[in-house]
Design a protein around this motif. Structure first.
Motif, PDB file in Angstrom:
ATOM      1  N   ILE A  16     -33.118 -21.352 -56.205  1.00  0.00           N
ATOM      2  CA  ILE A  16     -32.317 -21.227 -57.075  1.00  0.00           C
ATOM      3  C   ILE A  16     -31.712 -20.029 -56.900  1.00  0.00           C
ATOM      4  CG2 ILE A  16     -32.259 -20.608 -59.615  1.00  0.00           C
ATOM      5  CD1 ILE A  16     -34.444 -22.702 -59.773  1.00  0.00           C
ATOM      6  N   THR A  17     -32.349 -18.744 -56.515  1.00  0.00           N
ATOM      7  CA  THR A  17     -31.676 -17.361 -56.267  1.00  0.00           C
ATOM      8  C   THR A  17     -30.760 -17.524 -55.391  1.00  0.00           C
ATOM      9  OG1 THR A  17     -33.894 -16.380 -57.259  1.00  0.00           O
ATOM     10  CG2 THR A  17     -32.312 -14.971 -55.826  1.00  0.00           C
ATOM     11  N   LEU A  18     -31.027 -18.011 -54.265  1.00  0.00           N
ATOM     12  CA  LEU A  18     -29.994 -18.018 -53.010  1.00  0.00           C
ATOM     13  C   LEU A  18     -28.982 -18.822 -53.386  1.00  0.00           C
ATOM     14  CD1 LEU A  18     -32.455 -18.624 -49.909  1.00  0.00           C
ATOM     15  CD2 LEU A  18     -31.159 -16.563 -50.724  1.00  0.00           C
ATOM     16  N   MET A  19     -29.216 -19.742 -54.095  1.00  0.00           N
ATOM     17  CA  MET A  19     -27.660 -20.569 -54.648  1.00  0.00           C
ATOM     18  C   MET A  19     -26.909 -19.618 -55.705  1.00  0.00           C
ATOM     19  SD  MET A  19     -28.664 -24.678 -54.646  1.00  0.00           S
ATOM     20  CE  MET A  19     -30.468 -24.438 -55.294  1.00  0.00           C
ATOM     21  N   MET A  20     -27.451 -19.264 -56.469  1.00  0.00           N
ATOM     22  CA  MET A  20     -26.953 -18.275 -57.503  1.00  0.00           C
ATOM     23  C   MET A  20     -26.080 -17.047 -56.678  1.00  0.00           C
ATOM     24  SD  MET A  20     -29.607 -18.182 -60.329  1.00  0.00           S
ATOM     25  CE  MET A  20     -28.581 -17.216 -61.721  1.00  0.00           C
ATOM     26  N   LEU A  21     -26.529 -16.717 -55.564  1.00  0.00           N
ATOM     27  CA  LEU A  21     -26.098 -15.566 -54.635  1.00  0.00           C
ATOM     28  C   LEU A  21     -24.996 -16.206 -53.735  1.00  0.00           C
ATOM     29  CD1 LEU A  21     -29.123 -13.496 -53.916  1.00  0.00           C
ATOM     30  CD2 LEU A  21     -27.426 -13.034 -55.223  1.00  0.00           C
ATOM     31  N   ARG A  22     -25.334 -17.335 -53.114  1.00  0.00           N
ATOM     32  CA  ARG A  22     -24.592 -17.796 -51.887  1.00  0.00           C
ATOM     33  C   ARG A  22     -24.028 -19.242 -52.234  1.00  0.00           C
ATOM     34  NH1 ARG A  22     -28.906 -16.781 -47.275  1.00  0.00           N
ATOM     35  NH2 ARG A  22     -29.393 -14.419 -47.727  1.00  0.00           N
ATOM     36  N   GLY A  23     -24.318 -19.950 -53.051  1.00  0.00           N
ATOM     37  CA  GLY A  23     -23.904 -21.421 -53.277  1.00  0.00           C
ATOM     38  C   GLY A  23     -24.706 -22.358 -52.510  1.00  0.00           C
ATOM     39  N   TYR A  24     -24.356 -23.660 -52.601  1.00  0.00           N
ATOM     40  CA  TYR A  24     -25.059 -24.804 -51.969  1.00  0.00           C
ATOM     41  C   TYR A  24     -24.946 -24.515 -50.307  1.00  0.00           C
ATOM     42  CZ  TYR A  24     -25.961 -29.576 -50.722  1.00  0.00           C
ATOM     43  OH  TYR A  24     -26.351 -30.762 -50.145  1.00  0.00           O
ATOM     44  N   ASN A  25     -24.154 -24.396 -49.734  1.00  0.00           N
ATOM     45  CA  ASN A  25     -23.982 -24.167 -48.224  1.00  0.00           C
ATOM     46  C   ASN A  25     -24.483 -22.982 -47.890  1.00  0.00           C
ATOM     47  OD1 ASN A  25     -22.651 -26.765 -47.995  1.00  0.00           O
ATOM     48  ND2 ASN A  25     -21.016 -25.855 -49.130  1.00  0.00           N
ATOM     49  N   GLY A  26     -24.652 -21.915 -48.536  1.00  0.00           N
ATOM     50  CA  GLY A  26     -25.200 -20.428 -48.227  1.00  0.00           C
ATOM     51  C   GLY A  26     -26.451 -20.361 -47.847  1.00  0.00           C
ATOM     52  N   PHE A  27     -27.424 -21.136 -47.795  1.00  0.00           N
ATOM     53  CA  PHE A  27     -28.657 -21.101 -47.388  1.00  0.00           C
ATOM     54  C   PHE A  27     -29.141 -22.197 -46.621  1.00  0.00           C
ATOM     55  CE2 PHE A  27     -29.405 -23.762 -51.129  1.00  0.00           C
ATOM     56  CZ  PHE A  27     -30.618 -24.346 -50.856  1.00  0.00           C
ATOM     57  N   SER A  28     -30.524 -22.003 -45.928  1.00  0.00           N
ATOM     58  CA  SER A  28     -31.039 -23.193 -45.256  1.00  0.00           C
ATOM     59  C   SER A  28     -32.390 -22.986 -45.364  1.00  0.00           C
ATOM     60  CB  SER A  28     -30.642 -23.134 -43.800  1.00  0.00           C
ATOM     61  OG  SER A  28     -31.372 -21.802 -43.463  1.00  0.00           O
ATOM     62  N   TYR A  29     -33.140 -24.150 -44.967  1.00  0.00           N
ATOM     63  CA  TYR A  29     -34.789 -24.304 -45.193  1.00  0.00           C
ATOM     64  C   TYR A  29     -35.202 -23.030 -44.207  1.00  0.00           C
ATOM     65  CZ  TYR A  29     -35.163 -28.716 -47.350  1.00  0.00           C
ATOM     66  OH  TYR A  29     -35.289 -29.574 -48.373  1.00  0.00           O
ATOM     67  N   GLN A  98     -25.174 -12.226 -58.817  1.00  0.00           N
ATOM     68  CA  GLN A  98     -25.631 -13.646 -58.839  1.00  0.00           C
ATOM     69  C   GLN A  98     -24.671 -14.196 -60.288  1.00  0.00           C
ATOM     70  OE1 GLN A  98     -29.655 -13.753 -58.475  1.00  0.00           O
ATOM     71  NE2 GLN A  98     -29.891 -13.737 -60.788  1.00  0.00           N
ATOM     72  N   ILE A  99     -24.504 -15.528 -60.301  1.00  0.00           N
ATOM     73  CA  ILE A  99     -23.855 -16.272 -61.374  1.00  0.00           C
ATOM     74  C   ILE A  99     -24.652 -17.670 -61.406  1.00  0.00           C
ATOM     75  CG2 ILE A  99     -21.795 -15.426 -60.486  1.00  0.00           C
ATOM     76  CD1 ILE A  99     -20.962 -18.339 -60.012  1.00  0.00           C
ATOM     77  N   CYS A 100     -24.366 -18.104 -62.764  1.00  0.00           N
ATOM     78  CA  CYS A 100     -25.026 -19.376 -63.289  1.00  0.00           C
ATOM     79  C   CYS A 100     -25.282 -20.357 -62.091  1.00  0.00           C
ATOM     80  CB  CYS A 100     -24.138 -19.863 -64.526  1.00  0.00           C
ATOM     81  SG  CYS A 100     -24.779 -21.567 -64.980  1.00  0.00           S
ATOM     82  N   LEU A 101     -26.419 -20.711 -62.053  1.00  0.00           N
ATOM     83  CA  LEU A 101     -26.541 -21.767 -60.750  1.00  0.00           C
ATOM     84  C   LEU A 101     -25.572 -23.122 -60.841  1.00  0.00           C
ATOM     85  CD1 LEU A 101     -28.143 -22.894 -58.477  1.00  0.00           C
ATOM     86  CD2 LEU A 101     -29.754 -23.928 -60.082  1.00  0.00           C
ATOM     87  N   CYS A 102     -25.543 -23.578 -62.021  1.00  0.00           N
ATOM     88  CA  CYS A 102     -24.424 -24.826 -62.148  1.00  0.00           C
ATOM     89  C   CYS A 102     -23.093 -24.139 -61.955  1.00  0.00           C
ATOM     90  CB  CYS A 102     -24.868 -25.502 -63.310  1.00  0.00           C
ATOM     91  SG  CYS A 102     -26.586 -26.248 -63.651  1.00  0.00           S
ATOM     92  N   GLY A 103     -22.621 -23.219 -62.405  1.00  0.00           N
ATOM     93  CA  GLY A 103     -21.403 -22.501 -62.213  1.00  0.00           C
ATOM     94  C   GLY A 103     -21.062 -22.294 -60.742  1.00  0.00           C
ATOM     95  N   MET A 104     -22.057 -21.948 -59.913  1.00  0.00           N
ATOM     96  CA  MET A 104     -21.723 -21.948 -58.583  1.00  0.00           C
ATOM     97  C   MET A 104     -21.753 -23.086 -57.874  1.00  0.00           C
ATOM     98  SD  MET A 104     -21.521 -19.649 -56.051  1.00  0.00           S
ATOM     99  CE  MET A 104     -22.445 -18.073 -56.038  1.00  0.00           C
ATOM    100  N   LEU A 105     -22.711 -23.925 -58.403  1.00  0.00           N
ATOM    101  CA  LEU A 105     -22.558 -25.390 -57.685  1.00  0.00           C
ATOM    102  C   LEU A 105     -21.437 -26.149 -57.928  1.00  0.00           C
ATOM    103  CD1 LEU A 105     -26.328 -26.680 -57.934  1.00  0.00           C
ATOM    104  CD2 LEU A 105     -25.145 -25.541 -55.868  1.00  0.00           C
TER     105      LEU A 105
END
Length: 188
Positions: A16-29, A98-105
């Protein structure tokens, strides 16, 4: 005594934190495995695919936001409800990075699987519905200003709030968010 989070809970929190910072494509396992201190195969055990992980993250985040909205006292005047809602958005900003998770997505909508897209849309609709009720109450009380139907005014307000957190992140100030709230309040 502090409760230790399970590996699954840690993975979700970091995702959640990584997506709020970087978006869906901005993090990996791999990013998550380093943060949690487990092998990527352990993450795949809980979340076979990134889509599974992201859907669960959206559901958890959305549930937390909806529970927070349920704690807002229904007896409050509408302008105070809107202030509390705006503060929730402000807390999402954290240190302003960071921004709202759903806003970022929503910005990544073209790359999201259908299940995640539907969950993000449901989050938007639930927030807009809550805001429509608050705006209708505020207009009736004379504490808020809204043009047109409460539903369309709520969509406009929610879009403005989502945009304000982007601008707040860009300019490193929560003033953009506060400006949106002030626009909807009636002049006493």
């Amino acid at each position: 005594m502090e409760t230790k989070l399970t590996v699954r809970e840690q993975v979700l929190d970091h995702a959640i934190t990584l997506m709020m910072l970087r978006g869906y494509n901005g993090f990996s396992y791999r990013d998550l495995s380093e943060l949690v201190g487990v092998k990527t195969s352990s993450i795949h055990y809980y979340f076979p695919s990134k889509d599974d992980l992201v859907l669960e993250a959206v559901n958890q985040y959305s549930g937390e936001v909806m529970r927070a909205l349920q704690t807002v006292d229904p007896a409050l005047p509408a302008n105070e409800k809107l202030t509390r809602y705006t503060r929730m958005f402000g807390k999402t900003l954290g240190d302003g990075d960071q921004i709202c998770l759903c806003g970022m997505l929503a910005a990544d909508i073209g790359t999201l699987p259908e299940t995640v897209r539907e969950a993000v849309q449901a989050f938007f609709r639930a927030n807009e519905s809550w805001l429509a009720k608050v705006l209708a109450q505020g207009v009736e009380e004379g504490t808020l200003v809204a043009r047109g139907k409460p539903e369309s005014a709520a969509r406009t307000l929610f879009a403005a709030l989502q945009g304000s957190v982007l601008a707040s992140r860009l300019f490193h100030t929560k003033a953009r968010l506060e400006d949106v709230e002030a626009t909807w309040k009636a002049v006493p």
